[in-house]
Design a protein around this motif. Sequence first.
Motif, PDB file in Angstrom:
ATOM      1  N   LYS A  10      99.593  48.851  33.325  1.00 45.46           N
ATOM      2  CA  LYS A  10      98.139  49.367  33.162  1.00 45.46           C
ATOM      3  C   LYS A  10      98.227  50.171  31.729  1.00 45.46           C
ATOM      4  N   LYS A  11      97.873  49.659  30.672  1.00 43.84           N
ATOM      5  CA  LYS A  11      97.916  50.303  29.307  1.00 43.84           C
ATOM      6  C   LYS A  11      96.585  50.578  28.951  1.00 43.84           C
ATOM      7  N   LYS A  12      96.441  51.387  27.838  1.00 40.98           N
ATOM      8  CA  LYS A  12      95.218  52.072  27.396  1.00 40.98           C
ATOM      9  C   LYS A  12      94.175  50.563  26.862  1.00 40.98           C
ATOM     10  N   ASP A  13      94.640  49.622  26.405  1.00 42.65           N
ATOM     11  CA  ASP A  13      93.785  48.518  25.823  1.00 42.65           C
ATOM     12  C   ASP A  13      94.105  47.233  26.437  1.00 42.65           C
ATOM     13  N   THR A  15      95.676  45.128  30.486  1.00 49.01           N
ATOM     14  CA  THR A  15      96.744  45.317  31.663  1.00 49.01           C
ATOM     15  C   THR A  15      97.250  43.846  31.913  1.00 49.01           C
ATOM     16  N   THR A  55      91.283  46.481  30.010  1.00 48.50           N
ATOM     17  CA  THR A  55      91.818  47.662  30.516  1.00 48.50           C
ATOM     18  C   THR A  55      91.579  47.969  31.976  1.00 48.50           C
ATOM     19  N   ARG A  57      90.364  50.058  35.212  1.00 53.18           N
ATOM     20  CA  ARG A  57      89.514  51.234  35.507  1.00 53.18           C
ATOM     21  C   ARG A  57      89.820  51.702  36.863  1.00 53.18           C
ATOM     22  N   CYS A  69      85.072  45.211  28.375  1.00 51.56           N
ATOM     23  CA  CYS A  69      86.426  45.938  28.214  1.00 51.56           C
ATOM     24  C   CYS A  69      87.036  46.220  29.546  1.00 51.56           C
ATOM     25  N   SER A  70      86.705  45.845  30.484  1.00 52.40           N
ATOM     26  CA  SER A  70      87.121  46.519  31.713  1.00 52.40           C
ATOM     27  C   SER A  70      87.635  45.069  32.654  1.00 52.40           C
TER      28      SER A  70
END
Length: 158
Positions: A10-13, A15, A55, A57, A69-70
Motif C-alpha cells: 500500500k504505497k502513496k500513489d 496499491t 491509493t 484508503r 484516486c482511491s
Amino acid sequence: MELILTRIAKKKDYTIGRLSLSPDPPPEESGEKKASPTGGCLKGASYFCDTLEPTWRDYKHGGRKIKGCSAIPEGRYAVVISWSPKMKKWLPILLGVPMFKGIRIHAGNTAKDTEGCILVGQNLKKGMVLNSNTWLHRLKQKIVEAKDKGEAVWITIR
C-alpha cells in the motif's frame, strides 16, 4: 469461483496486490471454522497474477475517498462480465461496491490507467503491472468457464 485479492503493498500513489483463484466458497459459507495454514487464503486457492489499484484508503478508520484516486473498500463482491461503453469491450465488473460505481477489472500498467478499477498483470517493475492484456484475457476465460458451469463468481478483497 472465488477470486481473492490480497493487497500486499500500500504505497502513496498505488496499491499492489496478488490475485488468487479458488473453486471453493469462503470458509464462513462452507461452515469451516479453523484458520487456514495458507495465511488466510482459501482452501485450494492458487496464485493467478498481480494487481494494481489506486491509493488504498483506510475507510474503516476515517479514510476518505478521493474521486479517481482511491482503491475500493475491502469486502466481497459479485463479479459478472458486461459491456463497457467506456472501454468498448466486454469486461468483468464488480457489483455492489459501496461509494463506487462501474468498478471493472481491466488492462493497464500504472495507477494513471485506473480511477478505482483493478488492473491485472505482472508486477515486474516498481509501481506497475505488465503484460496486462494477456492476464485480462486469461482471467476473463476463467470467469466465463465458471459461469458456463453455473457457478457464481465472487471477489474477496483484503
